[in-house]
Write an enzyme that holds these catalytic residues in place. Structure first.
Site, PDB file in Angstrom:
ATOM      1  N   THR A 101       0.863  -1.048  -0.062  1.00 53.84           N
ATOM      2  CA  THR A 101       0.014   0.088  -0.113  1.00 53.84           C
ATOM      3  C   THR A 101       0.929   1.289  -0.144  1.00 53.84           C
ATOM      4  O   THR A 101       0.371   2.471  -0.612  1.00 53.84           O
ATOM      5  CB  THR A 101      -0.950   0.038   1.105  1.00 53.84           C
ATOM      6  OG1 THR A 101      -2.032  -0.953   1.113  1.00 53.84           O
ATOM      7  CG2 THR A 101      -1.690   1.259   1.335  1.00 53.84           C
ATOM      8  N   SER A 141       2.209  -7.810  -0.163  1.00 54.20           N
ATOM      9  CA  SER A 141       3.019  -8.587   0.633  1.00 54.20           C
ATOM     10  C   SER A 141       2.588  -9.830   0.521  1.00 54.20           C
ATOM     11  O   SER A 141       3.311 -10.919   0.476  1.00 54.20           O
ATOM     12  CB  SER A 141       2.774  -7.959   2.051  1.00 54.20           C
ATOM     13  OG  SER A 141       1.439  -8.081   2.548  1.00 54.20           O
ATOM     14  N   THR A 153       1.280  -4.405   4.398  1.00 53.36           N
ATOM     15  CA  THR A 153       0.849  -4.488   5.832  1.00 53.36           C
ATOM     16  C   THR A 153       0.298  -5.860   5.935  1.00 53.36           C
ATOM     17  O   THR A 153       0.190  -6.505   7.299  1.00 53.36           O
ATOM     18  CB  THR A 153       0.115  -3.363   6.449  1.00 53.36           C
ATOM     19  OG1 THR A 153      -1.126  -3.261   5.675  1.00 53.36           O
ATOM     20  CG2 THR A 153       1.020  -1.951   6.449  1.00 53.36           C
ATOM     21  N   ASP A 154      -0.190  -6.399   5.204  1.00 46.74           N
ATOM     22  CA  ASP A 154      -1.047  -7.615   5.371  1.00 46.74           C
ATOM     23  C   ASP A 154      -0.425  -9.031   5.978  1.00 46.74           C
ATOM     24  O   ASP A 154      -0.811  -9.499   6.895  1.00 46.74           O
ATOM     25  CB  ASP A 154      -1.709  -8.036   3.867  1.00 46.74           C
ATOM     26  CG  ASP A 154      -3.007  -7.165   3.338  1.00 46.74           C
ATOM     27  OD1 ASP A 154      -3.308  -6.358   4.520  1.00 46.74           O
ATOM     28  OD2 ASP A 154      -3.511  -7.380   2.340  1.00 46.74           O
TER      29      ASP A 154
END
Length: 403
Positions: A83, A130, A161-162
């Protein structure tokens, strides 16, 4: 004077104009076209998937002569997408954007005043969400970080961030250098109003250059908060303060010029060079990486997941259990059979916090590791040894880093 960026004005253009510009301009069009997966938030488009696995760039750029002569720390920023490198549909599209679109070099160039904190170079390892990275990709990423730290003072890794907590913990367990490694990302794309992307990247570079986390292993820096890789987890799918470390809390904060560190990991309290993790990837190949899966327990959970994982070649399975690690009767029966076939289990809790103790034949207690981080440690353990007692010992040391 910092380089003026034209990234932000793109966000207010129409989607059609943005698409045409992204495709036609280099290097942005090149990176966008070769992203393994372009993640699309919201309902404006479908996820695009490449037909072949993209190559990962592992070539470390040389430190410029001007940087060698400078008194500032030399920091390498390795971009992997996510992101933070996202292109929003427009300036107010917080959830509709394409992750892994903007190149890390352009992003770093856009940061103001970076010349005050470090001499920064960049490497575009990849440009994907990710979750698009395989464990063999992380093998390459870890090796690249270690290679970079042979010459650079510190490294910043940007990711989505996932699965950031898994990527961070993998680096934490495998990077051999004691130099600072900082991972960062954002919950909002680079081109949207009020994005946390620029501040997170700037502060990550500042933290890495400060040297304050030497011998800490890999740390996360998002939302002005410093977290150890071990134990950190994403707790919300949209909020910018999503990352927390249950039970233990953050280790410090960045407030403009003030970098405050309030606690340190056990490895930082030992003499330099003596607390390196045993998982030196230079001693194994990608083919040695073990297959490990996660099975979650719930009301009347069946044993089919465990049976399926075993039949597909899993050498280890982490159970995400209820309460203090409990699993259903059917799962227990399937686990017993799997242990007889040589599969090693780690038991964890699905509650989000709390410690799991005990263990037994073929079963290792995961302490307060999340199921996803326990999977990383079990995978590494099985990649380096097939001895149950040795792997159990690693969970009692690396997995439970008491002081």
């Amino acid at each position: 004077m910092s380089k003026t960026s034209n990234l932000r004005p793109w966000a207010v253009w129409s989607t059609a104009a943005l698409t045409a510009l992204t495709i036609s301009l280099s290097p942005i069009g090149t990176y966008a076209a070769h992203a393994a997966t372009v993640e699309v938030k919201g309902t404006t488009g479908a996820v695009q998937t490449a037909t072949t696995t993209p190559a990962r760039n592992t070539s470390i750029p040389a430190i410029p002569d001007s940087s060698k002569q400078s008194a500032l720390p030399n920091v390498l920023v390795i971009g992997t997408g996510g992101t933070i490198a996202g292109q929003s549909e427009d300036a107010t599209s917080f959830q509709n954007y394409k992750a892994g679109t903007l190149p890390i070099g352009e992003m770093v160039d856009a940061l103001p005043d970076k010349q005050k904190i470090a001499d920064v170079s960049t490497l575009q390892f990849g440009n994907s969400g990710s979750g698009s990275y395989s464990m063999t990709d992380l093998y390459d990423l870890s090796q690249t970080v270690d290679k970079a730290l042979a010459t650079y003072d510190s490294v910043v890794v940007t990711t989505g961030t996932d699965t950031m907590e898994e990527i961070a913990y993998f680096l934490d367990m495998t990077v051999q250098s004691d130099k600072p490694v900082v991972i960062t990302g954002s919950m909002r794309p680079w081109t949207v109003i009020g994005s946390d992307a620029q501040a997170n990247l700037y502060n990550a570079i500042k933290l890495a250059g400060s040297g304050r986390t030497t011998s800490f292993g890999t740390v996360l820096m998002l939302n002005d908060t410093i977290q150890l890789a071990r134990g950190v987890t994403k707790t919300n799918d949209y909020r910018t303060d999503t990352f927390e470390t249950p039970m233990l809390g953050a280790v410090g904060y960045i407030d403009e010029e003030n970098i405050r560190i309030y606690r340190a990991p056990a490895r930082a309290l030992k003499p330099e060079g003596t607390a390196k993790p045993v998982f030196d990837l230079s001693k194994i190949t990608k083919a040695d990486l073990a297959k490990v899966e996660i099975a979650i327990s719930y009301q009347e959970a069946g044993g089919g997941a465990i049976e399926g994982f075993v039949s597909s070649g899993a050498k280890g399975i982490v159970t995400s259990g209820t309460g203090a690690g409990g699993i259903s009767r059917a799962m227990g029966q399937a686990r017993t059979k799997a242990i007889e076939e040589g599969v090693i289990f780690v038991t964890t809790t699905r509650t989000g916090s709390g410690s799991v103790y005990g263990g037994g034949k073929g079963i290792i207690a995961g302490d307060n590791l999340s199921p996803q981080q326990a999977r990383v440690l079990l995978m590494l353990g099985l990649s380096f040894s097939d001895d149950f007692d040795t792997i159990k010992k690693w969970f009692e040391t690396y997995g439970t880093p008491e002081v």
